[in-house]
Design a protein around this motif. Sequence first.
Motif, PDB file in Angstrom:
ATOM      1  N   PRO A 113       0.938  -1.120  -0.036  1.00 38.54           N
ATOM      2  CA  PRO A 113      -0.046  -0.070  -0.181  1.00 38.54           C
ATOM      3  C   PRO A 113       0.914   1.423   0.100  1.00 38.54           C
ATOM      4  CG  PRO A 113      -0.831  -1.495   1.719  1.00 38.54           C
ATOM      5  CD  PRO A 113       0.464  -2.100   1.105  1.00 38.54           C
ATOM      6  N   LEU A 114       0.499   2.276  -0.705  1.00 34.67           N
ATOM      7  CA  LEU A 114       0.909   3.480  -0.692  1.00 34.67           C
ATOM      8  C   LEU A 114       0.161   4.767  -0.298  1.00 34.67           C
ATOM      9  CD1 LEU A 114       3.636   5.272  -2.009  1.00 34.67           C
ATOM     10  CD2 LEU A 114       2.363   5.255  -4.226  1.00 34.67           C
ATOM     11  N   LEU A 115       0.769   5.611   0.778  1.00 29.88           N
ATOM     12  CA  LEU A 115       0.052   6.569   1.359  1.00 29.88           C
ATOM     13  C   LEU A 115       0.807   7.819   0.695  1.00 29.88           C
ATOM     14  CD1 LEU A 115      -1.917   7.579   3.343  1.00 29.88           C
ATOM     15  CD2 LEU A 115      -0.178   7.662   5.144  1.00 29.88           C
ATOM     16  N   ASP A 158      -2.923   4.393  -2.949  1.00 29.17           N
ATOM     17  CA  ASP A 158      -4.106   3.700  -2.205  1.00 29.17           C
ATOM     18  C   ASP A 158      -4.832   4.730  -1.462  1.00 29.17           C
ATOM     19  OD1 ASP A 158      -3.572   0.638  -3.048  1.00 29.17           O
ATOM     20  OD2 ASP A 158      -1.552   1.417  -2.523  1.00 29.17           O
ATOM     21  N   TRP A 159      -4.052   5.850  -0.810  1.00 30.30           N
ATOM     22  CA  TRP A 159      -4.665   6.607   0.064  1.00 30.30           C
ATOM     23  C   TRP A 159      -3.828   8.002   0.387  1.00 30.30           C
ATOM     24  CZ3 TRP A 159      -9.600   5.852   0.508  1.00 30.30           C
ATOM     25  CH2 TRP A 159     -10.575   6.764   1.540  1.00 30.30           C
ATOM     26  N   GLY A 160      -4.548   8.817   0.477  1.00 27.94           N
ATOM     27  CA  GLY A 160      -3.770  10.259   0.959  1.00 27.94           C
ATOM     28  C   GLY A 160      -3.954  11.105   2.017  1.00 27.94           C
ATOM     29  N   VAL A 161      -3.377  11.865   2.268  1.00 31.68           N
ATOM     30  CA  VAL A 161      -3.464  12.777   3.545  1.00 31.68           C
ATOM     31  C   VAL A 161      -3.264  14.250   3.278  1.00 31.68           C
ATOM     32  CG1 VAL A 161      -3.413  10.870   5.639  1.00 31.68           C
ATOM     33  CG2 VAL A 161      -1.440  12.228   4.714  1.00 31.68           C
ATOM     34  N   SER A 162      -4.084  15.007   3.384  1.00 29.25           N
ATOM     35  CA  SER A 162      -3.838  16.588   3.329  1.00 29.25           C
ATOM     36  C   SER A 162      -3.763  17.169   4.662  1.00 29.25           C
ATOM     37  CB  SER A 162      -5.089  17.265   2.427  1.00 29.25           C
ATOM     38  OG  SER A 162      -4.746  16.636   1.029  1.00 29.25           O
ATOM     39  N   PRO A 163      -3.228  18.250   4.923  1.00 28.37           N
ATOM     40  CA  PRO A 163      -3.165  18.948   6.237  1.00 28.37           C
ATOM     41  C   PRO A 163      -4.525  19.765   6.538  1.00 28.37           C
ATOM     42  CG  PRO A 163      -1.530  19.863   4.815  1.00 28.37           C
ATOM     43  CD  PRO A 163      -1.845  18.890   4.031  1.00 28.37           C
ATOM     44  N   CYS A 388      -2.720  13.715  16.054  1.00 33.66           N
ATOM     45  CA  CYS A 388      -2.407  13.759  14.617  1.00 33.66           C
ATOM     46  C   CYS A 388      -1.571  12.419  14.519  1.00 33.66           C
ATOM     47  CB  CYS A 388      -1.953  14.802  14.266  1.00 33.66           C
ATOM     48  SG  CYS A 388      -2.983  16.466  14.271  1.00 33.66           S
ATOM     49  N   VAL A 389      -0.704  12.237  15.243  1.00 32.40           N
ATOM     50  CA  VAL A 389       0.474  11.156  15.089  1.00 32.40           C
ATOM     51  C   VAL A 389      -0.454   9.950  15.311  1.00 32.40           C
ATOM     52  CG1 VAL A 389       2.280  10.072  16.075  1.00 32.40           C
ATOM     53  CG2 VAL A 389       2.421  12.363  15.445  1.00 32.40           C
ATOM     54  N   PRO A 390      -1.201   9.411  16.347  1.00 35.23           N
ATOM     55  CA  PRO A 390      -1.785   8.232  16.664  1.00 35.23           C
ATOM     56  C   PRO A 390      -2.727   8.067  15.138  1.00 35.23           C
ATOM     57  CG  PRO A 390      -1.765   9.193  18.772  1.00 35.23           C
ATOM     58  CD  PRO A 390      -1.149  10.536  17.673  1.00 35.23           C
ATOM     59  N   THR A 391      -3.450   8.948  14.947  1.00 35.84           N
ATOM     60  CA  THR A 391      -4.438   8.973  13.837  1.00 35.84           C
ATOM     61  C   THR A 391      -3.475   8.600  12.515  1.00 35.84           C
ATOM     62  OG1 THR A 391      -5.882  10.771  14.401  1.00 35.84           O
ATOM     63  CG2 THR A 391      -5.942  10.002  12.174  1.00 35.84           C
ATOM     64  N   LEU A 392      -2.625   9.050  12.069  1.00 36.17           N
ATOM     65  CA  LEU A 392      -1.602   8.850  11.081  1.00 36.17           C
ATOM     66  C   LEU A 392      -1.012   7.281  11.238  1.00 36.17           C
ATOM     67  CD1 LEU A 392       0.262  11.961  10.263  1.00 36.17           C
ATOM     68  CD2 LEU A 392      -1.235  10.659   8.874  1.00 36.17           C
ATOM     69  N   CYS A 393      -0.633   6.800  12.641  1.00 37.45           N
ATOM     70  CA  CYS A 393      -0.146   5.392  12.841  1.00 37.45           C
ATOM     71  C   CYS A 393      -1.503   4.434  12.589  1.00 37.45           C
ATOM     72  CB  CYS A 393       0.232   5.378  14.211  1.00 37.45           C
ATOM     73  SG  CYS A 393       1.795   6.140  14.803  1.00 37.45           S
ATOM     74  N   ARG A 394      -2.734   4.913  13.084  1.00 33.98           N
ATOM     75  CA  ARG A 394      -3.670   3.889  12.539  1.00 33.98           C
ATOM     76  C   ARG A 394      -4.102   3.694  11.487  1.00 33.98           C
ATOM     77  NH1 ARG A 394      -6.007   6.578  17.151  1.00 33.98           N
ATOM     78  NH2 ARG A 394      -7.385   7.875  15.538  1.00 33.98           N
ATOM     79  N   LEU A 395      -3.855   4.841  10.463  1.00 36.97           N
ATOM     80  CA  LEU A 395      -4.103   4.922   8.999  1.00 36.97           C
ATOM     81  C   LEU A 395      -3.058   3.844   8.453  1.00 36.97           C
ATOM     82  CD1 LEU A 395      -5.570   5.586   6.451  1.00 36.97           C
ATOM     83  CD2 LEU A 395      -4.188   7.611   6.640  1.00 36.97           C
ATOM     84  N   LEU A 396      -1.821   4.054   9.037  1.00 38.91           N
ATOM     85  CA  LEU A 396      -0.707   3.311   8.264  1.00 38.91           C
ATOM     86  C   LEU A 396      -0.892   1.764   8.445  1.00 38.91           C
ATOM     87  CD1 LEU A 396       2.392   5.690   9.179  1.00 38.91           C
ATOM     88  CD2 LEU A 396       1.796   4.878   6.818  1.00 38.91           C
ATOM     89  N   GLU A 397      -1.509   1.664   9.694  1.00 38.74           N
ATOM     90  CA  GLU A 397      -1.507   0.021  10.284  1.00 38.74           C
ATOM     91  C   GLU A 397      -2.666  -0.537   9.493  1.00 38.74           C
ATOM     92  OE1 GLU A 397      -2.204   0.546  14.371  1.00 38.74           O
ATOM     93  OE2 GLU A 397      -0.080   0.676  14.934  1.00 38.74           O
ATOM     94  N   LEU A 399      -3.819   0.402   6.342  1.00 36.74           N
ATOM     95  CA  LEU A 399      -3.357   0.302   5.082  1.00 36.74           C
ATOM     96  C   LEU A 399      -2.554  -1.096   5.041  1.00 36.74           C
ATOM     97  CD1 LEU A 399      -2.266   3.754   3.950  1.00 36.74           C
ATOM     98  CD2 LEU A 399      -4.331   2.412   3.248  1.00 36.74           C
ATOM     99  N   ALA A 400      -1.503  -1.345   5.875  1.00 39.14           N
ATOM    100  CA  ALA A 400      -0.659  -2.274   5.991  1.00 39.14           C
ATOM    101  C   ALA A 400      -1.582  -3.908   5.947  1.00 39.14           C
ATOM    102  CB  ALA A 400       0.286  -2.374   7.177  1.00 39.14           C
ATOM    103  N   THR A 401      -2.595  -3.705   6.553  1.00 39.04           N
ATOM    104  CA  THR A 401      -3.460  -4.848   6.813  1.00 39.04           C
ATOM    105  C   THR A 401      -4.671  -4.997   5.518  1.00 39.04           C
ATOM    106  OG1 THR A 401      -4.836  -3.735   8.243  1.00 39.04           O
ATOM    107  CG2 THR A 401      -3.262  -5.115   9.240  1.00 39.04           C
ATOM    108  N   GLY A 402      -4.755  -4.066   4.732  1.00 40.91           N
ATOM    109  CA  GLY A 402      -5.551  -3.890   3.604  1.00 40.91           C
ATOM    110  C   GLY A 402      -6.696  -3.215   3.858  1.00 40.91           C
ATOM    111  N   ALA A 403      -7.006  -2.542   4.836  1.00 43.96           N
ATOM    112  CA  ALA A 403      -8.290  -2.068   5.169  1.00 43.96           C
ATOM    113  C   ALA A 403      -8.148  -0.435   5.047  1.00 43.96           C
ATOM    114  CB  ALA A 403      -8.508  -1.906   6.997  1.00 43.96           C
ATOM    115  N   LEU A 404      -9.069   0.088   3.926  1.00 43.81           N
ATOM    116  CA  LEU A 404      -9.068   1.403   3.765  1.00 43.81           C
ATOM    117  C   LEU A 404     -10.197   2.226   4.373  1.00 43.81           C
ATOM    118  CD1 LEU A 404      -8.342   1.201  -0.163  1.00 43.81           C
ATOM    119  CD2 LEU A 404      -6.891   1.779   1.553  1.00 43.81           C
ATOM    120  N   PRO A 405     -10.058   3.443   4.423  1.00 43.55           N
ATOM    121  CA  PRO A 405     -11.086   4.374   4.948  1.00 43.55           C
ATOM    122  C   PRO A 405     -12.355   4.271   3.892  1.00 43.55           C
ATOM    123  CG  PRO A 405      -9.340   5.670   5.387  1.00 43.55           C
ATOM    124  CD  PRO A 405      -8.857   4.355   4.385  1.00 43.55           C
TER     125      PRO A 405
END
Length: 418
Positions: A113-115, A158-163, A388-397, A399-405
């Motif tokens: 997955p690519l963020l 696969d997914w993106g984040v904007s500030p 913000c950091v825990p939110t980004l960590c959860r998103l990375l995790e 994505l790593a398991t194949g789950a997308l928002p």
Amino acid sequence: MNIVFIHQNAPGQWRHVARHLAASGLHRVILIGKHRRAEIPGAEFRVYTVDAKHERGDSAPSAEAYANFVAHGLAVARVLQQLKQEGFIPDVIAAHPAWGESMFAKDVFPHVPLLHHCEYFYRTHGADHGFLEPASLESSMAIRARNTGLHVALAAMDWGVSPTFWQKSLYPAEAQARISVVHEGIDTDMFKPDSQACFTLPNGIVLTPEDEVVTYVARNLDTYRGTPTALRAAARLQGLRASARVLIIGGDGKGYGSLPDDGRSWKETLLEEIDLDPLRTHFLGRLGYDDYLRALQVSSAHMYLTIPFVLSWSMTEAMSTGCLVIGSDTAPVCELIRHGENGLLTDFFDANALADTLADALKNREALRPLRAAARATIVSAYDQRQCVPTLCRLLEDLATGALPPRDTETISLASTS
């Protein structure tokens, strides 16, 4: 997890989340950058090298600019291929796509997955292009061509984040459906008010929060960050407030916009036409973080100007420090600052209005103190790295398991309150 962060100036916007994951000891974190920047304990750093013939500046013709984008992608692909040969397979890759580094990440690791950090998508209308001067047909066509590489990046992610919501809104509708609004996070424990702070000027004068201090910060003193308006406002302010000192923090490089036609810096050019009091105007260049923080902590009023473009860390850091920010009424500034509630807004081009607002702010510091507290509260509630950091960590995790928002998710952080 095995995680790769890619950024030309790594770790860049990934600095807080990369540091958090590396410090946990539970993940293997690899940073890939063009230059070796600040080290992150527990993280590995790999440097990529672009063929010299492909190195171009922002003024390169469109075809060459795209070739430069591809060259950066090839350079990073070589580093990724080397990692693969070493037996390293990432669970997720996070990259800033603006320079092309992640262009071929999916070719080396098709199933990873690519963020993307979706910081800015250029527009021919409604953003930076044409804001400072009328846009030409040639410049509009160059903008469209410049986005070619970003379109490739959007197709691969696969997914993106904007500030900010505004920065997300610049992207094509299909891409927006795969972008969440998550700020990279501000260290509010570091950037906080300190009534006992002091800042020592190069001439030995010590400033405290009791002094009338106006601050202005930009990575480089350029037109995109409103340096001409800020310096003109400073000159007028000095005529209105006899004790006001102005601290100008930033380098003399090219910055985001263009240099004057003669190639000199904007500082040199503007000082020929603007009559600033040399005893009360202090050009400090770029400061280390400790000095920069102290300057913010003694600030009575902080100028932040930008054309519609990416939001600077300096504005959110100033708000977190409890500065009274007087910003330009432009996107995305007005997404965070609500005039009269947590800061003040003036027209980007109106130096007189900015100077008068600064003078009023210095005159009524006590009455405006609630705005300073509200500015910090805004950052603590929605832009604090602890959220913000825990939110980004959860998103990375995920994505790593194949789950997308879910597609069309507006935000997966508390930034929706901003």
